[in-house]
Design an enzyme around this catalytic site. Structure first.
Site, short mmCIF file in Angstrom:
data_model
loop_
_atom_site.label_atom_id
_atom_site.label_comp_id
_atom_site.label_asym_id
_atom_site.label_seq_id
_atom_site.Cartn_x
_atom_site.Cartn_y
_atom_site.Cartn_z
N GLY A 131 1.98 -3.74 3.31
CA GLY A 131 2.44 -3.67 1.92
C GLY A 131 3.45 -2.55 1.73
O GLY A 131 3.53 -1.93 0.67
N GLY A 162 6.13 -1.90 -1.32
CA GLY A 162 5.66 -1.75 -2.70
C GLY A 162 5.90 -0.35 -3.24
O GLY A 162 6.59 0.49 -2.64
N GLN A 163 5.28 -0.10 -4.41
CA GLN A 163 5.51 1.19 -5.10
C GLN A 163 5.07 2.37 -4.26
O GLN A 163 5.80 3.37 -4.13
CB GLN A 163 4.75 1.19 -6.44
N ASP A 219 5.35 -6.03 5.66
CA ASP A 219 5.13 -6.60 4.33
C ASP A 219 5.28 -8.11 4.43
O ASP A 219 5.89 -8.62 5.37
CB ASP A 219 6.14 -6.04 3.31
N TYR A 222 -9.57 -7.73 -10.19
CA TYR A 222 -8.98 -6.70 -9.33
C TYR A 222 -10.00 -5.59 -9.04
O TYR A 222 -10.20 -5.19 -7.89
CB TYR A 222 -7.74 -6.14 -10.04
P1 NAD Z 1 2.63 -2.96 -4.95
O1 NAD Z 1 2.27 -4.23 -5.67
O2 NAD Z 1 3.77 -2.16 -5.45
O3 NAD Z 1 2.86 -3.27 -3.41
C1 NAD Z 1 2.00 -4.12 -2.69
C2 NAD Z 1 2.81 -4.72 -1.55
O4 NAD Z 1 1.92 -5.62 -0.86
C3 NAD Z 1 4.02 -5.54 -2.01
O5 NAD Z 1 5.19 -5.08 -1.38
C4 NAD Z 1 3.67 -6.97 -1.60
O6 NAD Z 1 4.81 -7.71 -1.16
C5 NAD Z 1 2.70 -6.73 -0.45
N1 NAD Z 1 1.82 -7.86 -0.21
C6 NAD Z 1 1.22 -8.70 -1.08
N2 NAD Z 1 0.51 -9.62 -0.44
C7 NAD Z 1 0.64 -9.37 0.88
C8 NAD Z 1 0.13 -9.98 2.05
N3 NAD Z 1 -0.65 -11.07 2.01
N4 NAD Z 1 0.45 -9.44 3.25
C9 NAD Z 1 1.25 -8.34 3.32
N5 NAD Z 1 1.79 -7.74 2.25
C10 NAD Z 1 1.47 -8.25 1.04
O7 NAD Z 1 1.28 -2.09 -4.91
P2 NAD Z 1 1.15 -0.50 -4.78
O8 NAD Z 1 1.21 0.05 -6.15
O9 NAD Z 1 2.06 0.01 -3.75
O10 NAD Z 1 -0.38 -0.41 -4.33
C11 NAD Z 1 -0.77 -0.18 -2.98
C12 NAD Z 1 -2.28 -0.01 -2.96
O11 NAD Z 1 -2.67 1.07 -3.81
C13 NAD Z 1 -3.09 -1.21 -3.43
O12 NAD Z 1 -4.26 -1.31 -2.69
C14 NAD Z 1 -3.44 -0.85 -4.86
O13 NAD Z 1 -4.63 -1.51 -5.28
C15 NAD Z 1 -3.64 0.63 -4.75
N6 NAD Z 1 -3.46 1.34 -6.03
C16 NAD Z 1 -2.23 1.44 -6.61
C17 NAD Z 1 -2.10 2.12 -7.83
C18 NAD Z 1 -0.77 2.28 -8.51
O14 NAD Z 1 -0.72 2.76 -9.66
N7 NAD Z 1 0.33 1.91 -7.88
C19 NAD Z 1 -3.22 2.67 -8.44
C20 NAD Z 1 -4.48 2.50 -7.85
C21 NAD Z 1 -4.57 1.86 -6.62
C1 AKB Z 2 -3.16 -1.23 -11.88
O1 AKB Z 2 -2.87 -0.91 -13.04
O2 AKB Z 2 -3.55 -2.36 -11.54
C2 AKB Z 2 -3.07 -0.16 -10.81
C3 AKB Z 2 -4.37 0.52 -10.65
C4 AKB Z 2 -4.78 1.56 -11.61
O3 AKB Z 2 -5.11 0.22 -9.74
N1 AKB Z 2 -2.02 0.74 -11.16
#
Ligand code: NAD
Ligand code: AKB
Length: 322
Positions: A18, A21-22, A44, A151
């Site tokens: 992934g 992503g962000q 990814d 989720y």
């Molecule tokens: P994001 O959605 O920005 O990035 C996720 C990436 O996963 C994307 O680039 C997408 O293309 C890729 N993806 C989706 N399905 C896939 C698959 N089957 N195989 C491979 N890649 C795949 O998410 P993020 O914000 O970077 O989050 C990363 C992790 O952190 C996640 O587990 C999320 O639950 C966790 N998280 C994020 C936040 C936040 O605020 N960003 C907060 C809490 C937890």
């Molecule tokens: C979401 O809003 O889904 C994420 C998280 C808090 O896990 N940023």
């Protein structure tokens, strides 16, 4: 015995799932700065040839629900550590619950099974979404986890799977329950806390934001620099200092309402306006705690945040203008 041609020596490199992503966009940059560009294989499901992560080092197109493909990449690339970021976030997950289950839970199984077979270390983030409406306003590390979002339920399952693999098979797996993350280098990916990122983009582009949660919505939030530093610090912590919270540490950045965030931006951008027009994501936000108690992370690996609301706003506006 020499490694088969084309294979890197097992145990030398890092795989990030992934990665586009962000979080991946900034975690890959930090890992490549720390270990060297070639040591970090980004992957990814999406293919984005112009993405900075793809241009700055090795990249593999890989779905985390393809267990055989995942195993091949681990062996071919000589992977020792996986940072497993691939997931479906809350807003998308409520629209596409089966997909969220398949990717979030199925992906976790793929990664943990590969870790068990190949002796990998794993970082797999959790979320404040593990908490449900019955959690205290300031969620403690240990409390009932009854999330009402799909989720959130996948994140609870992920933590439980991770703890089982640690206890049953000795897989060194670690995780953090990230708060809503605020950053400017990559867009937020379909979550509920995205309003705290989108507000900055709209403020700069249009001087106005229609916020999809109410002004009094208070959630735990964190600047990305703190989240990346926490991730690296947790992975560097000695294993014997970590207890059962190892698969999902609460960590605190700051806690503020959407209204307080809008006011902090107005104070820096006179003329900025914000309307609050709640949609279905209000319900998900209302189910999560206002704040988290991170005393276990502080005690076990010395966590300390650097960015509060004002520092986040300054860093976001400075970064986006640059
Ligand atoms: P994001 O959605 O920005 O990035 C996720 C990436 O996963 C994307 O680039 C997408 O293309 C890729 N993806 C989706 N399905 C896939 C698959 N089957 N195989 C491979 N890649 C795949 O998410 P993020 O914000 O970077 O989050 C990363 C992790 O952190 C996640 O587990 C999320 O639950 C966790 N998280 C994020 C936040 C936040 O605020 N960003 C907060 C809490 C937890
Ligand atoms: C979401 O809003 O889904 C994420 C998280 C808090 O896990 N940023």
């Amino acid at each position: 015995m020499a490694d088969p041609p084309g294979l890197k020596k097992l145990g030398e490199r890092i795989l990030v799932t992934g990665a586009l992503g962000q979080i991946g966009t900034e975690l890959v940059e930090a890992l490549r700065a720390k270990y060297g560009p070639d040591a970090v294989v980004a992957s990814d499901l999406r293919e984005m040839p112009d993405h900075p992560v793809v241009r700055s080092g090795p990249f593999r197109h890989l779905s985390v629900i393809d267990a055989d493909g995942f195993d091949s990449v681990v062996v071919e690339e000589g992977i020792a550590v996986v940072y497993h970021l691939a997931a479906i976030l809350s807003a998308t997950g409520e629209r596409l619950p089966e997909l969220a289950e398949r990717i979030n839970v199925g992906g976790m199984v793929t990664v943990l099974e590969a870790a068990r077979k190949h002796g990998l270390r794993v970082y797999a983030p959790s979320s404040i979404a593990v908490f449900g409406p019955d959690a205290p306003d300031v969620a403690p590390q240990v409390t009932a986890l009854n999330p009402t979002t799909v989720y959130g339920r996948t994140k609870v399952t992920g933590e439980r799977l991770a703890l089982n693999y640690w206890k049953q098979y000795g897989v060194d797996v670690r995780g953090i329950r990230y708060p809503g993350l605020i950053s400017w280098k990559a867009p937020a990916g379909g979550g509920t806390t995205d309003y705290a990122v989108d507000i900055f983009h709209s403020a700069l582009a249009a001087g106005h934001f229609d916020c999809f949660v109410r002004a009094d919505t208070r959630l735990p939030m964190m600047y990305m620099d703190d989240a990346i530093r926490a991730t690296l610090e947790l992975m560097d912590a000695p294993a014997d200092s970590l207890g059962d919270a190892r698969v999902g540490y609460n960590i605190r950045g700051d806690s503020f309402t959407a209204g307080e965030l809008a006011d902090a931006i107005s104070a820096r951008m006179p003329g900025f306006t914000c309307d609050f027009v709640p949609d279905v994501r209000q319900e998900y936000a209302d189910s999560w705690p206002d704040d988290v108690d991170d005393s276990v992370a502080v005690a076990e690996w010395g966590w300390k945040a650097e960015f509060g609301l004002d520092a986040i706003c300054d860093a976001m506006l400075r970064g986006m203008k640059s």
